[in-house]
Design a protein around this motif. Structure first.
Motif, PDB file in Angstrom:
ATOM      1  N   ARG A 186       0.791  -1.274  -0.005  1.00 55.90           N
ATOM      2  CA  ARG A 186      -0.016   0.086   0.166  1.00 55.90           C
ATOM      3  C   ARG A 186       0.707   1.325   0.019  1.00 55.90           C
ATOM      4  NH1 ARG A 186      -5.149   0.891   2.640  1.00 55.90           N
ATOM      5  NH2 ARG A 186      -4.917  -0.892   3.597  1.00 55.90           N
ATOM      6  N   GLN A 206      -1.751  -0.693  -3.561  1.00 54.16           N
ATOM      7  CA  GLN A 206      -3.156   0.008  -3.034  1.00 54.16           C
ATOM      8  C   GLN A 206      -2.888   1.301  -2.757  1.00 54.16           C
ATOM      9  OE1 GLN A 206      -5.123  -2.075   0.250  1.00 54.16           O
ATOM     10  NE2 GLN A 206      -3.434  -3.481   0.302  1.00 54.16           N
ATOM     11  N   ALA A 210      -7.840   3.953  -0.969  1.00 60.69           N
ATOM     12  CA  ALA A 210      -8.565   2.737  -1.126  1.00 60.69           C
ATOM     13  C   ALA A 210      -9.126   1.813   0.106  1.00 60.69           C
ATOM     14  CB  ALA A 210      -7.817   1.717  -1.995  1.00 60.69           C
TER      15      ALA A 210
END
Ligand code: AMP
Ligand code: MG
Length: 327
Positions: A186, A206, A210
């Motif tokens: 992420r 990510q 999100a």
């Protein structure tokens, strides 16, 4: 009190390393911005970083090390994504958040640690010379503009014991921070390394927004504590302006000397202090903080920033401008 700015030669490096081993702090150049270095696992040295920067204690520091091997020694686990990203981008402007090795003092911080290997000869020489992992947040007062020259450091932190001068920073914007404790990894903070480059190595990434909103509707705590915050801000108040005509109208109505303009468009209004930056996102980022410093030096009360182009390549610039304009 400060010994001031010294050349990053052998003598300068020795003095800096000595300060670090004594659990004091010193500023040094990296390829992103100047860092305020401190032994990352000395409570005393780290407290001095927080004190000098007036950084809120909830915002953890990135640890700088000389090699991937040194990084792995700080991690409880070294996931595959970390292996791939480190192999491809270190030394370089990418910070990886991993689970913290259990032998490290946590000092009330998170169970993770952010680590990177900087790509700057002075930073690497200093890491080598002192033999310590170095926490090195940007060497400026919390919330204000990050320093890309030794002069910026001294002006923001006049009490810093020592600044190693390595000239202007090549990239001029902070590292990209990626959490590899989750799969897919992420993005926690956009930065000098592009998302495209990272995706080429790990596939999916990510994005911060999100994160799913849990069913109770309560947003989970911010994953990167430094993010939900006014930051990178000049003294002048900064406003993003989308429409070039609106920018021109502001400039026309302004009293002389009160407004500065930051833009990548060569059609900038005349008669006001204009910082014309490159239309290339990497060059724009490299100059951004120095331009904000110059506008502050010119004493303008308001900075109008022309909204930069859209797209992934401009993500880090958008992020910094948005947070510089937050009230
Ligand atoms: P800087 O002040 O530029 O050094 O910023 C460090 C950034 O890394 C901030 O956004 C921090 O919140 C983030 N960071 C540092 N350590 C961690 C960690 N363990 N987990 C998540 N984010 C971190
Ligand atoms: Mg900073």
């Amino acid at each position: 009190m400060t010994d001031g700015v010294v050349a990053a030669d052998a003598a300068g490096l020795r003095r800096a390393a000595e300060l670090l081993r004594q659990e004091s702090v010193c500023a040094f150049p990296t390829e992103t911005v100047y860092g305020l270095g401190a032994h990352a696992f000395s409570a005393k040295a780290v407290a001095e970083v927080y004190r000098l920067k007036q950084r809120p204690s909830w915002n953890p520091l990135i640890v700088h090390v000389a090699s991937t091997r040194d990084a792995r020694a700080l991690a409880h686990e070294w996931p595959e994504a970390a292996r791939l990203l480190a192999a491809r981008f270190w030394p370089g402007p990418l910070s990886l958040v991993v689970e913290r090795a259990h032998h490290l003092p946590a000092n009330g911080g998170p169970p993770t640690v952010a680590i990177r290997v900087p790509a700057h000869p002075v930073a690497l020489a200093l890491l080598e010379e002192c033999g310590l992992p170095l926490a090195a947040p940007s060497a400026n007062r919390s919330e204000s503009i990050s320093p890309t020259t030794a002069e910026h450091v001294i002006r923001s932190l006049p009490d810093v014991p020592l600044v190693l001068d390595g000239g202007p920073c090549r990239l001029g914007i902070e590292s990209t921070v990626v959490d590899v404790t989750v799969s897919p990894p992420r993005l926690l903070r956009p930065g000098a390394l592009s998302l495209r480059a990272i995706r080429e190595v790990v596939g999916e990434l990510q994005l911060p927004d999100a994160s799913p909103v849990p069913s109770d509707g309560v947003q989970s705590p911010v994953r990167s504590p430094g993010l939900a915050h006014r930051h990178y801000a000049p003294r002048a108040s900064l406003h993003l302006v989308d429409d070039p005509a609106e920018l021109a109208a502001w400039a026309e109505d302004a009293e002389a000397g009160t407004i500065g303009i930051l833009t990548h468009r060569s059609t900038a209004p005349r008669g006001v202090q204009v910082e014309l930056l490159s239309a290339d996102p990497l060059e724009y980022a490299a100059d951004l903080y120095a331009a904000l410093h110059r506008l502050d030096d010119a004493g303008v009360a308001t900075i109008l920033a022309q909204t930069p182009p859209a797209g992934d390549d401009w993500l880090a610039v958008h992020d910094r401008l948005a947070r510089a304009s937050a009230s």
